[in-house]
Every structure is written in structure tokens, then in C-alpha cells.
Design an enzyme around this catalytic site. Sequence first.
Site, PDB file in Angstrom:
ATOM      1  N   SER A 116       0.797  -1.225   0.000  1.00  0.00           N
ATOM      2  CA  SER A 116       0.000   0.000   0.000  1.00  0.00           C
ATOM      3  C   SER A 116       0.830   1.277   0.000  1.00  0.00           C
ATOM      4  O   SER A 116       1.589   1.534  -0.925  1.00  0.00           O
ATOM      5  CB  SER A 116      -0.955  -0.045   1.190  1.00  0.00           C
ATOM      6  OG  SER A 116      -1.799   1.049   1.172  1.00  0.00           O
ATOM      7  N   HIS A 117       0.716   2.022   1.106  1.00  0.00           N
ATOM      8  CA  HIS A 117       1.365   3.329   1.225  1.00  0.00           C
ATOM      9  C   HIS A 117       2.771   3.211   1.801  1.00  0.00           C
ATOM     10  O   HIS A 117       3.428   4.220   2.020  1.00  0.00           O
ATOM     11  CB  HIS A 117       0.521   4.202   2.144  1.00  0.00           C
ATOM     12  CG  HIS A 117       0.268   3.521   3.457  1.00  0.00           C
ATOM     13  ND1 HIS A 117      -0.568   2.429   3.557  1.00  0.00           N
ATOM     14  CD2 HIS A 117       0.764   3.731   4.690  1.00  0.00           C
ATOM     15  CE1 HIS A 117      -0.572   2.004   4.808  1.00  0.00           C
ATOM     16  NE2 HIS A 117       0.227   2.777   5.520  1.00  0.00           N
ATOM     17  N   ASP A 288      -1.965   6.760  -3.203  1.00  0.00           N
ATOM     18  CA  ASP A 288      -0.877   5.955  -2.621  1.00  0.00           C
ATOM     19  C   ASP A 288      -0.360   4.912  -3.612  1.00  0.00           C
ATOM     20  O   ASP A 288      -0.810   4.860  -4.768  1.00  0.00           O
ATOM     21  CB  ASP A 288      -1.319   5.315  -1.300  1.00  0.00           C
ATOM     22  CG  ASP A 288      -2.344   4.218  -1.495  1.00  0.00           C
ATOM     23  OD1 ASP A 288      -3.046   4.238  -2.520  1.00  0.00           O
ATOM     24  OD2 ASP A 288      -2.454   3.342  -0.627  1.00  0.00           O
ATOM     25  N   ASP A 290      -0.758   1.725  -4.176  1.00  0.00           N
ATOM     26  CA  ASP A 290      -1.652   0.803  -4.881  1.00  0.00           C
ATOM     27  C   ASP A 290      -2.964   1.451  -5.315  1.00  0.00           C
ATOM     28  O   ASP A 290      -3.863   0.772  -5.810  1.00  0.00           O
ATOM     29  CB  ASP A 290      -1.925  -0.441  -4.027  1.00  0.00           C
ATOM     30  CG  ASP A 290      -2.661  -0.118  -2.734  1.00  0.00           C
ATOM     31  OD1 ASP A 290      -2.420   0.962  -2.169  1.00  0.00           O
ATOM     32  OD2 ASP A 290      -3.476  -0.947  -2.288  1.00  0.00           O
ATOM     33  N   ASP A 292      -5.494   3.037  -3.711  1.00  0.00           N
ATOM     34  CA  ASP A 292      -6.784   3.059  -3.027  1.00  0.00           C
ATOM     35  C   ASP A 292      -6.948   4.260  -2.093  1.00  0.00           C
ATOM     36  O   ASP A 292      -8.058   4.602  -1.718  1.00  0.00           O
ATOM     37  CB  ASP A 292      -7.079   1.730  -2.301  1.00  0.00           C
ATOM     38  CG  ASP A 292      -5.998   1.322  -1.326  1.00  0.00           C
ATOM     39  OD1 ASP A 292      -5.011   2.058  -1.179  1.00  0.00           O
ATOM     40  OD2 ASP A 292      -6.143   0.245  -0.708  1.00  0.00           O
ATOM     41  N   GLU A 376     -12.624   6.401   5.572  1.00  0.00           N
ATOM     42  CA  GLU A 376     -11.794   6.281   6.764  1.00  0.00           C
ATOM     43  C   GLU A 376     -10.867   7.481   6.857  1.00  0.00           C
ATOM     44  O   GLU A 376     -10.441   8.025   5.831  1.00  0.00           O
ATOM     45  CB  GLU A 376     -10.954   5.019   6.688  1.00  0.00           C
ATOM     46  CG  GLU A 376     -11.758   3.745   6.677  1.00  0.00           C
ATOM     47  CD  GLU A 376     -10.848   2.533   6.758  1.00  0.00           C
ATOM     48  OE1 GLU A 376     -10.639   2.044   7.860  1.00  0.00           O
ATOM     49  OE2 GLU A 376     -10.334   2.117   5.723  1.00  0.00           O
ATOM     50  N   SER A 378      -7.916   7.382   7.366  1.00  0.00           N
ATOM     51  CA  SER A 378      -6.617   7.027   6.790  1.00  0.00           C
ATOM     52  C   SER A 378      -6.588   7.282   5.276  1.00  0.00           C
ATOM     53  O   SER A 378      -5.939   6.553   4.539  1.00  0.00           O
ATOM     54  CB  SER A 378      -6.291   5.576   7.105  1.00  0.00           C
ATOM     55  OG  SER A 378      -7.337   4.731   6.661  1.00  0.00           O
TER      56      SER A 378
HETATM   57  C1  G16 Z   1      -5.492  -0.388   5.204  1.00  0.00           C
HETATM   58  C2  G16 Z   1      -6.940  -0.717   5.346  1.00  0.00           C
HETATM   59  C3  G16 Z   1      -7.684   0.487   5.822  1.00  0.00           C
HETATM   60  C4  G16 Z   1      -7.099   1.030   7.101  1.00  0.00           C
HETATM   61  C5  G16 Z   1      -5.634   1.332   6.862  1.00  0.00           C
HETATM   62  C6  G16 Z   1      -4.901   1.804   8.096  1.00  0.00           C
HETATM   63  O1  G16 Z   1      -5.305   0.532   4.172  1.00  0.00           O
HETATM   64  O2  G16 Z   1      -7.486  -1.131   4.127  1.00  0.00           O
HETATM   65  O3  G16 Z   1      -9.012   0.110   5.993  1.00  0.00           O
HETATM   66  O4  G16 Z   1      -7.740   2.185   7.518  1.00  0.00           O
HETATM   67  O5  G16 Z   1      -4.997   0.162   6.404  1.00  0.00           O
HETATM   68  O6  G16 Z   1      -4.772   0.770   8.971  1.00  0.00           O
HETATM   69  P1  G16 Z   1      -3.852   0.880  10.233  1.00  0.00           P
HETATM   70  O7  G16 Z   1      -4.345   2.073  10.991  1.00  0.00           O
HETATM   71  O8  G16 Z   1      -4.077  -0.425  10.930  1.00  0.00           O
HETATM   72  O9  G16 Z   1      -2.425   1.085   9.774  1.00  0.00           O
HETATM   73  P2  G16 Z   1      -4.166   0.349   3.089  1.00  0.00           P
HETATM   74  O10 G16 Z   1      -4.341   1.529   2.184  1.00  0.00           O
HETATM   75  O11 G16 Z   1      -2.879   0.378   3.855  1.00  0.00           O
HETATM   76  O12 G16 Z   1      -4.423  -0.962   2.453  1.00  0.00           O
END
Ligand code: G16
Length: 562
Positions: A116-117, A288, A290, A292, A376, A378
Site C-alpha cells: 500500500s502506502h 498511494d 496501490d 486506493d 476512513e 486514513s
Molecule cells: C489499510 C486498510 C484500511 C485502514 C488502513 C490503516 O489501508 O485497508 O481500511 O484504515 O490500512 O490501517 P492501520 O491504521 O491499521 O495502519 P491500506 O491503504 O494500507 O491498504
Amino acid sequence: MEFRSSTVHTKPFDDQKPGTSGLRKKVKVFQQKNYTENFVQAILNSLGDELKGSVLVLGGDGRYYVKDAAKLIVKMCAANGVKKVIVGQHGIVSTPAVSNLIRKRNTTGGIILTASHNPGGPDQDFGIKFNTKNGGPAPDSVTTEIFNITVRLDSYNIVPDLDCDIDTLGVNTYTVDGKEFVVEVIDSVADYVSLMKDIFDFSSLRDLLKGTESRDPFRVLINSLNGVTGPYVREIFVNELGAGESSIVNTKPLEDFGGLHPDPNLTYAAELVSALKEGVHDFGAAFDGDGDRNMILGKNAFFVTPSDSLAVLGSHLRHIPYFRIEGVKGFARSMPTAGAIDRVANAVGVDFYEVPTGWKYFGSLMDASRLSLCGEESFGTGSDHIREKDGIWAALAWLQIIACEKKSVEELLISHWKRFGRNFFTRYDYENCNADDCARMMHKLEQTVTSPAYVGTQLSHKNKSYVVKLADNFHYEDPVDGSIAARQGIRLLFEDGSRIIVRLSGTGSSGATVRIYIDSYEKDENLLLGDAQVVLSPLINIALDVTEIKIHTGREAPTVIT
Ligand code: G16
């Protein structure tokens, strides 16, 4: 071509428990002998009777190790009785596009290769995630099953000599153990662009960007941070919507993201923030690795918090053709996300849901036709058009609303706050801390705040005081299937509606990341334009005191403030 599969003996690893969204570790961890093979075999085994004859989508965000892993997964699918793999050219497909492909092609599921990010490169992060047939991230029941398989796995299946060319578009047919096995290498952009054209009115977006006799062109700047969205952004913004080439930057997916940290927030997308501060562009968006997540900025880098972004979209869905046809069923947000959308749900008259952090929790509500729009804090925003959050979709949704309302980003926010009041929000992240120290901190905090005597406690900083109304560790029961997600973050809810939330991230690749979320609500028109860090300062200080974060982590300041 005819091939035979072989079975390789392996030993289980004990650290393959998927986090918030898949298994994320350093590349070097995945490159250990049999590490990736074991996890992939566990995913395939979790399909049980559905594995033989299954069809899987495969793709990743283009980071280092994606292509090697994709080729390996093709060899393992061949050996495990999968009928067909639909893989992105070079192994690259954005996460929203995988979700779309799973749904459109009606496949058994998909495997997404992304952290992801998180940064990419030989010394950085990699990840593997399984999405089920609804197109969404596997729910807890499935990831628990995958983990349980990993800890007792003793072999995996592979066709070592099947070396599929995933750089060339086309259909490759093989015979494996006497059965047909197909690998279709696809251009993943086309299907996604066609989905966006079904959802939005591209001709009005084109007019917005181009301008009219009475209106200046609306200047956008889209930054893909060298992640997977580059080719999608080029096709949509330049080729379809007619934005100039200078409107899109960092559009070549790079294995190390060109050294960028592909996380669209004010810290890591600082390049977009500085460019917007020059005042030339009316709108900025970054995505980011990927594809999303999204960050939305207005002219002069006016920042839209993800919580506000969700709420503004929620109150203007009528402008988006998709919702005019599909209707608006309900709204949802993750628990730490500020409650701006709650008030919109009330005003629009639709159901509202609060779920734990993790996009997977929205899926069952969407499948049950209870949810249309969710988001979210995030930097995730999305709708039931797929089962993943969708960065480009969010940017197009904003542009569609701007095209109809004929207002700037800032004007839209200000009129929203005037109508609904404003949720001030901030998040403090302490990245890469010692995991044991953080576990101790969470344990102590939970013990303190959940003692019955804690309710009614007055917490103060300088002349501001807050009285605890409720304190717990968030517990969620899915209203559709009754599944339980317990202990999803410590909540301190105050009598005036303000909140402090503390949880450990589930997406880091090593150590622990503490997230402290703080929000408060203001409806006094004279106080709507305050700076969030100033407005929230008393609550921030209370949060730092209550958690004893400095003592437990040894950190004087957070790594990232959003
Ligand atoms: C993932 C999840 C999101 C979540 C985020 C942050 O995003 O798909 O639903 O809000 O992680 O999670 P955490 O606070 O546990 O680091 P992504 O974009 O990283 O796949």
C-alpha cells in the site's frame, strides 16, 4: 506446452498473521526461502473445494518484488488446480482495479501484491493480500483460516518450469498434469476507465477542466507518487478529460516509487502541497502506491480532511450519475474517523454504520445493499461500485460535485461547516516504535480507562476540561452476519462529544506504530475557521498525558501529524 507439478517440503513460519489488510513485511522477509511460497499456498488451501477449477485475478502496485512474486504465484496456481489466472501486464494492477476485475469477471477471488502506502525497494516493504469473490479484502474469518494454515503447513505445490511471459498481453494456454491451465495477461487500465465512465458524467468533467466562455479552465494537479495509478491517471485525466500533460506528475510506476513514500498525506505528499501553495491550481489530488488512498487539496493547498471529504461527498451524491441510478442506501465510517458523515446521514435520512478500522468491514454491508458510501480517516474513500476504497474515484467524485455546484473546494467546505458544524480532527502517528513497549502502554491504558470509576473523571489542560462519558475497547458486531471484531481500539468519549482514540496500526512491516486520533465538534459559526492543531491543543495534551506516550515510547514527538 505440457508440464508436471511437483510438491516441495517446507517448514511453517510463525509470523504470517495478516494485519489490517494482508501480510506486510520487509522484502527481505518475503525473499527468505519458502516464505512467499508458504503464504501463497496457505491462501490457495483456504479456498478448500473452490480451489480446483478456480479463476483468480493477480496484480500488484509495481513495487520491488511484485513481478517475481507474480511469476511465482502463476507457477503455484498452475500446480494447485487453478483453471485460470488473469494477471496485469508486468504484474501491475491497482487495488481498486483488482476489485473491479474480480466482480466484472465473476472470479473466485484475487491476490494483490502491495504494501500500500509503505515505501518500496529491496530494503523496504512488500505485502500479499487475498480478496474474496465479492472483490473485497478477505474478512477476519478467512484471514484467521489462512494464518491457521500457515502454522502447520508442510508442503507447497509448484510447476517450476512454467515460465509465463507476463510482459506481453495475450492468452497463454498450458497443460499441467493433463489439465488445461490458462494465463490471461491483461491491460488493467481499460476495464477501470470504462467503470469510471459509467459512474461519472465525463462530458461535464471535460467542460469543467477545459472551461467555457464564462468560466476559466479548472486547473488540476494530480500526483501519483510514482505508484500504480500513473497509467490510469494518464488515460482518465489527459486522454479522456483533456487535461494538459503538466496536470499529472510522478506517473511512471517505479519499483522504489522513485524514493518517495507513497502515502498521500500532508507529510509525505509535501511536493503536491508546495505546488498547490503557489496558487495556480484549483484542485490537487495524490494517491498511494496501490491507488486506493487519496488526499484532496483545494487552491492554495486548502486541505480537506478525509472525514470532511466523506461528509461533503455524502451530502452531494445526487450530482453523481451512478447514485441517481443506484440510489443511496447508507453511509459508514471507521470508528476513529471523525463523525462529520454521521450528521449528513441524519440529514439525508439514510442508515449510518460505525465499523472497526479496515475496509473489509464495509463489504458485508455493501453486499447486503445497506451501504453506498464510506470512508476512513486514513485517506480512504469509496462506494459500493467496488469493494475497495478508490483514490481516483474520490478525485473524480469531487470534480463532479465541483462541476455541478460551481464552487471551489474551500467554498464547498465552508458551506458544509455552516450547515452541519465542523468536526476538528487530528491524528498523531508514532511510527516504528518498540512493539513490547507499545503493547505495555496499551495494556496499561486499557486497565486505567476501563475501570468502572473512570466514567465521570474530569481531564483538564490549562483552562479546558472534559468529562469522560464512556471509555472502552471498541467491540463490533457485524449487523449482517453477526461476526465479532473485539478490542479494535481504546475509546475515550467525552460528554461534549469530543473523542480520544488510541490503537496500534495493523499495516506496519516491523515494530509497532501507535495512532492517537483526536476530534471535537464545533457548531458556533464564529469558530468554524480555526486551525485544528490550535483548537484541539487541550485535547491533544490530555491524550499525550493519559497514554504516557513519551514515557512508553521514548518519543518526544510524533513521526507524522495529520
Ligand atoms: C489499510 C486498510 C484500511 C485502514 C488502513 C490503516 O489501508 O485497508 O481500511 O484504515 O490500512 O490501517 P492501520 O491504521 O491499521 O495502519 P491500506 O491503504 O494500507 O491498504
